[in-house]
Design a protein around this motif. Sequence first.
Motif, PDB file in Angstrom:
ATOM      1  N   SER A 378     -23.316 -40.651   1.033  1.00 21.11           N
ATOM      2  CA  SER A 378     -23.580 -41.813   1.878  1.00 21.11           C
ATOM      3  C   SER A 378     -24.908 -42.435   1.488  1.00 21.11           C
ATOM      4  O   SER A 378     -25.744 -41.804   0.845  1.00 21.11           O
ATOM      5  CB  SER A 378     -23.601 -41.410   3.362  1.00 21.11           C
ATOM      6  N   LEU A 379     -25.079 -43.681   1.888  1.00 23.87           N
ATOM      7  CA  LEU A 379     -26.309 -44.429   1.587  1.00 23.87           C
ATOM      8  C   LEU A 379     -26.614 -45.345   2.760  1.00 23.87           C
ATOM      9  O   LEU A 379     -25.756 -46.131   3.191  1.00 23.87           O
ATOM     10  CB  LEU A 379     -26.150 -45.254   0.309  1.00 23.87           C
ATOM     11  N   MET A 434     -32.333 -45.288   2.167  1.00 22.17           N
ATOM     12  CA  MET A 434     -32.291 -43.864   2.506  1.00 22.17           C
ATOM     13  C   MET A 434     -31.129 -43.206   1.772  1.00 22.17           C
ATOM     14  O   MET A 434     -29.976 -43.302   2.225  1.00 22.17           O
ATOM     15  CB  MET A 434     -32.130 -43.678   4.019  1.00 22.17           C
ATOM     16  N   PRO A 435     -31.379 -42.556   0.653  1.00 18.77           N
ATOM     17  CA  PRO A 435     -30.287 -41.917  -0.095  1.00 18.77           C
ATOM     18  C   PRO A 435     -29.723 -40.713   0.652  1.00 18.77           C
ATOM     19  O   PRO A 435     -30.442 -40.013   1.372  1.00 18.77           O
ATOM     20  CB  PRO A 435     -30.952 -41.494  -1.408  1.00 18.77           C
ATOM     21  N   ASP A 440     -26.129 -40.880  11.740  1.00 24.85           N
ATOM     22  CA  ASP A 440     -26.960 -40.312  12.810  1.00 24.85           C
ATOM     23  C   ASP A 440     -28.386 -40.077  12.336  1.00 24.85           C
ATOM     24  O   ASP A 440     -29.351 -40.429  13.024  1.00 24.85           O
ATOM     25  CB  ASP A 440     -26.340 -38.992  13.292  1.00 24.85           C
ATOM     26  N   VAL A 441     -28.529 -39.479  11.151  1.00 27.59           N
ATOM     27  CA  VAL A 441     -29.877 -39.218  10.631  1.00 27.59           C
ATOM     28  C   VAL A 441     -30.594 -40.528  10.348  1.00 27.59           C
ATOM     29  O   VAL A 441     -31.786 -40.689  10.650  1.00 27.59           O
ATOM     30  CB  VAL A 441     -29.806 -38.347   9.368  1.00 27.59           C
ATOM     31  N   ALA A 442     -29.872 -41.498   9.760  1.00 31.44           N
ATOM     32  CA  ALA A 442     -30.493 -42.788   9.454  1.00 31.44           C
ATOM     33  C   ALA A 442     -30.955 -43.493  10.729  1.00 31.44           C
ATOM     34  O   ALA A 442     -32.023 -44.117  10.757  1.00 31.44           O
ATOM     35  CB  ALA A 442     -29.502 -43.665   8.694  1.00 31.44           C
ATOM     36  N   ALA A 443     -30.170 -43.390  11.785  1.00 31.90           N
ATOM     37  CA  ALA A 443     -30.562 -44.017  13.054  1.00 31.90           C
ATOM     38  C   ALA A 443     -31.820 -43.358  13.616  1.00 31.90           C
ATOM     39  O   ALA A 443     -32.713 -44.045  14.130  1.00 31.90           O
ATOM     40  CB  ALA A 443     -29.409 -43.921  14.053  1.00 31.90           C
ATOM     41  N   ALA A 469     -27.358 -50.388   8.108  1.00 29.50           N
ATOM     42  CA  ALA A 469     -25.999 -50.326   7.570  1.00 29.50           C
ATOM     43  C   ALA A 469     -25.877 -49.070   6.728  1.00 29.50           C
ATOM     44  O   ALA A 469     -26.797 -48.741   5.970  1.00 29.50           O
ATOM     45  CB  ALA A 469     -25.680 -51.566   6.736  1.00 29.50           C
ATOM     46  N   VAL A 470     -24.756 -48.353   6.868  1.00 29.94           N
ATOM     47  CA  VAL A 470     -24.528 -47.113   6.140  1.00 29.94           C
ATOM     48  C   VAL A 470     -23.225 -47.235   5.363  1.00 29.94           C
ATOM     49  O   VAL A 470     -22.186 -47.603   5.935  1.00 29.94           O
ATOM     50  CB  VAL A 470     -24.475 -45.896   7.087  1.00 29.94           C
TER      51      VAL A 470
END
Length: 530
Positions: A378-379, A434-435, A440-443, A469-470
């Motif tokens: 994911s990215l 965010m590589p 959830d982690v990105a939020a 955006a993910v």
Amino acid sequence: MAAGSAWQRPDLVPLEERLRFLQLFRVAVVVVTIAIGVRGGDQVPVPAIMGLGAAALGGGLIARLCVRSAAAGRWLFGIVLLGDGLLLAALVHLLGGLASPGRYLVVLHVLVVTLIASYRTGLKLAIWHALLVLVLHEAAEIGWLRAAAVADPTAALFTYIALVWTVALLTASASAVNEREILRRRYDLDAFARMSGALELATGLHDVARTVVDHVCENFGASRGGIVSVRDDDPVMIAGRGLARVSSAGQVDGLVAAAAEGRRTLLVTRLDAGNAWLAGHMPDAQHVMLVPLAVEGTVEDVLVIEHGREAHGGLKRSTMTTIERFAAHGALALRNAKLHGELVAMARTDGLTGVANRVAFDQALNGELDRLERTGGSLALVLCDLDHFKHVNDEFGHQVGDAVLSEAAQTLRGACRTYDVVARYGGEEFAVIMPLTTSDVAADVAERLRQAVAEITDPVDVTMSLGLAVATEPVAARDLIAAADRALYRAKRDGRNRLELARTVSSPAPPGSGVQQAVASGTPAQAPDE
């Protein structure tokens, strides 16, 4: 010095040049023998001497033509020398043998060949001439050949052989010294050329430093070596060969500091307790050489090698000088690599905020999207916009606005993870890549970024709106940016100082799509709510 695997011993004098010198020598021998024969009167067969001289000159000419046309090897040169020995022996016999002044032509022949060929060839030729003299002497003893009357033939024979060997040994000794020095310098030049060629292909500071260390260690028989950077207070081993893997934290050792500050090469028998940092990288090191890498009077790095030989006797001054020349060339290459790295960093860094600029952002996003397509995962992409930034410029001035941008950028970089990419996307807008980050982690990270910026009070209070955006499947860069931009639009529309997540990301991109498409189309226009 340890010879390189691809290096071969070069000829000191080209074969064609040797044959040309020998041909000139033959001409001189013919002239001298004819002159001796004429002075000897009827007792010396001048026509026979002239015939042998013509044969010698003709043979030499044929040898030169063969070398020029067919590139014959050293065996041809050896055959020519054997033939010359036979012709010289015949000429000396016709001139009167050991009683004739012509015998000194053999001595001169040994001397000339030793000088233009090699000391080994000269010694072999001396053996050949001695055998020929012995054969002629025995033939004269049994009456096969006419020989001039000599009071003591045996004494004259051994005196003559001793003279030939004395000249051969003395000339060979001098020639060997010169030959070794010439070969050493030739080898050093070849090694220097190989290192220069490798440095031209090296990319980046660490690659250049590793190239310098490897070539110095290989060419000079060093068992271990490295380059220590002393640009800052803490030393950094930027490249090493055969070193122990230890932490780079520490203080600059006394030896390293002395070499850098004094700009002089140091030789030490062993590393003592006062050089613990260096000794950690090179445990139990003995006979260590430290060479400052100076450029324009400034030393930023020090080359350290363990040569494994006694400082007095084992490591010659000429070898030290050559290593210093290698180091000087390496210092220039390192300086160029550093300058290139600084220019690249400047080209990829926003001058005001110190974070990545738009070009660096495009390249990083393109690389992460390619990785996502290859390996999955994911990215996450966050677009951040400072709230009411125009009001800050209008009320407090553009200098305060610039200070707010710089403070916000540093706050974002400090609140991000080490492998996240923070970039100035344009104006008062920032982007965070965010590589390998789930929604959830990105939020959570994005919310941490919002709170960190909200705590800024100097020079003025500031808040920030964010759109996240993910992508979990391959997607075009413009579609991922557009999704984050739409989420950012909703955050600003719904009250600012908040985080909004994109509801959908457009369909996967066709092969070959990437950040270039986003660059070509510019910043995506704000779209209506999804």
